[in-house]
Design an enzyme around this catalytic site. Structure first.
Site, PDB file in Angstrom:
ATOM      1  N   HIS A   1       0.929  -1.233   0.143  1.00 25.08           N
ATOM      2  CA  HIS A   1      -0.051  -0.024  -0.141  1.00 25.08           C
ATOM      3  C   HIS A   1       1.101   1.321  -0.005  1.00 25.08           C
ATOM      4  CE1 HIS A   1      -3.654  -2.168   0.397  1.00 25.08           C
ATOM      5  NE2 HIS A   1      -3.437  -2.935   1.447  1.00 25.08           N
TER       6      HIS A   1
ATOM      7  N   ARG B   1       7.487  -5.494   3.264  1.00 22.90           N
ATOM      8  CA  ARG B   1       6.103  -6.436   2.777  1.00 22.90           C
ATOM      9  C   ARG B   1       6.241  -6.408   1.341  1.00 22.90           C
ATOM     10  NH1 ARG B   1       0.133  -4.900   4.679  1.00 22.90           N
ATOM     11  NH2 ARG B   1       0.416  -2.989   3.670  1.00 22.90           N
TER      12      ARG B   1
ATOM     13  N   ASP C   1      17.202 -11.115  -3.419  1.00 23.10           N
ATOM     14  CA  ASP C   1      18.360 -10.695  -3.945  1.00 23.10           C
ATOM     15  C   ASP C   1      18.791  -9.571  -3.534  1.00 23.10           C
ATOM     16  OD1 ASP C   1      17.948 -12.529  -7.284  1.00 23.10           O
ATOM     17  OD2 ASP C   1      18.465 -13.294  -4.906  1.00 23.10           O
TER      18      ASP C   1
ATOM     19  N   GLU D   1      -5.315 -12.346   7.227  1.00 21.14           N
ATOM     20  CA  GLU D   1      -6.566 -10.712   7.387  1.00 21.14           C
ATOM     21  C   GLU D   1      -7.504 -11.271   6.665  1.00 21.14           C
ATOM     22  OE1 GLU D   1      -4.014  -7.899   5.404  1.00 21.14           O
ATOM     23  OE2 GLU D   1      -2.994  -9.256   4.013  1.00 21.14           O
TER      24      GLU D   1
ATOM     25  N   ASP E   1      -7.817  -5.304   6.902  1.00 23.15           N
ATOM     26  CA  ASP E   1      -8.350  -6.345   5.763  1.00 23.15           C
ATOM     27  C   ASP E   1      -9.069  -7.320   6.687  1.00 23.15           C
ATOM     28  OD1 ASP E   1      -5.804  -5.614   4.057  1.00 23.15           O
ATOM     29  OD2 ASP E   1      -7.668  -5.403   3.179  1.00 23.15           O
TER      30      ASP E   1
HETATM   31  O1  LIG Z   1      -4.556  -3.413   8.580  1.00 17.61           O
HETATM   32  C1  LIG Z   1      -4.195  -4.343   7.659  1.00 17.61           C
HETATM   33  O2  LIG Z   1      -5.026  -5.262   6.901  1.00 17.61           O
HETATM   34  C2  LIG Z   1      -2.891  -4.094   7.033  1.00 17.61           C
HETATM   35  O3  LIG Z   1      -2.447  -5.067   6.330  1.00 17.61           O
HETATM   36  C3  LIG Z   1      -2.351  -3.135   7.488  1.00 17.61           C
HETATM   37  O4  LIG Z   1      -1.770  -3.254   8.635  1.00 17.61           O
HETATM   38  C4  LIG Z   1      -1.766  -2.000   6.500  1.00 17.61           C
HETATM   39  O5  LIG Z   1      -2.207  -2.457   5.450  1.00 17.61           O
HETATM   40  C5  LIG Z   1      -1.691  -0.879   7.046  1.00 17.61           C
HETATM   41  O6  LIG Z   1      -3.118  -0.417   6.883  1.00 17.61           O
HETATM   42  C6  LIG Z   1      -1.061   0.146   5.982  1.00 17.61           C
HETATM   43  O7  LIG Z   1      -1.141   1.528   6.561  1.00 17.61           O
END
Ligand SMILES: O=C(O)C(=O)[C@@H](O)[C@@H](O)[C@H](O)CO
Length: 255
Positions: A48, A74, A88, A152, A178
């Site tokens: 993101h 990430r 790498d 998530e 998420d």
């Molecule tokens: O909350 C989520 O789902 C995530 O993966 C988050 O921790 C991050 O995407 C976060 O919102 C990035 O600002």
């Protein structure tokens, strides 16, 4: 030259909680500012954010000057090619989003392992090998490699023990935003029906012998989840710190 030690991996394996900051600003300049702030880790986000391999490469170099802060990347997706390229580049701890089953966790781990354990392609003169200077890199890399997967979704919550049982998974990060969306609360990160599920997920991950992680800028939630047993907690994000700090300063003079 010896393989760099992954202090973050050994700290969470020893049960020592690690406090971090999320970083989405695609700049080696801001990463170096944060790397000296005193956090145990900094998350370089390519899911993101406008970050890409090239911007993260310079951020890794900036953070390398601050060994007390471990850089974690990430990746945007669990993908063989993406992971090969970031490994790498010298990434030693990867966070892989949207892992909901043991099968997906096994695939994610396989992308980080050389044959016969996995399918990572072999590149010789990469930054990871310090351009051919790390002795027997392919034989030793796994010792200092840390794989964190993100749970998530509702299905991921149901599968937590099976995901934790996958060899090569070092930690499981709960993505609050998420997860809320998956449970029908899109746009929320603190619903009273979901927070206990995150508490329970953190306890289950710890009971399964893996390191639980989470991100929240809400101090009371960060402390709540540390009390539940979280071992890597991001307590804010660079964009949030900058935006809210700038707004507060402007308000002091413009209100
Ligand atoms: O909350 C989520 O789902 C995530 O993966 C988050 O921790 C991050 O995407 C976060 O919102 C990035 O600002």
């Amino acid at each position: 030259m010896e393989l760099p030690v992954n202090a973050f991996k050994h700290a969470i394996a020893a049960g020592r909680p690690q406090i971090g900051l999320w970083s989405s600003i695609p700049s080696n300049y801001t990463v170096e500012v944060i790397a000296g702030a005193g956090f145990d880790w900094i998350l370089l986000d390519t899911e993101h954010s406008p970050n890409d391999l090239e911007s993260v490469f310079s951020q890794l170099q900036a953070a390398a000057g601050y060994p007390q802060t471990s850089a974690i990347v990430r990746v945007p997706w669990s993908d063989q090619v993406i992971l090969k390229r970031y490994l790498d580049a010298g990434v030693q701890t990867v966070l892989i989003p949207f892992v909901s089953t043991a099968e997906e966790a096994r695939a994610a781990v396989s992308y980080t392992r050389y044959p016969p354990k996995g399918v990572r392609g072999v590149g010789g003169t990469t930054r990871a090998t310090r351009f051919g200077r790390v002795r027997d890199y392919t034989k030793h890399v796994e010792r200092e490699l840390c794989v964190l997967v993100q749970v998530e979704t509702k299905r991921g919550l149901d599968e937590i023990e099976a995901i934790c049982a996958v060899d090569g998974v070092d930690g499981v990060f709960i993505g609050p935003a998420d997860l809320h969306a998956s449970l029908g609360y899109t746009g929320e990160t603190g619903n009273p029906d979901v927070l206990p599920l995150i508490d329970d997920a953190i306890r289950r991950i710890r009971a399964a012998g893996k390191a639980p992680g989470v991100l929240t800028p809400v101090e009371s939630l960060a402390r709540r989840w540390l009390d539940c047993g979280a071992l890597f907690v991001a307590v804010g994000a660079d964009v949030g710190v900058l935006a809210r700090g700038a707004e507060a300063l402007a308000q002091r003079f413009k209100a």
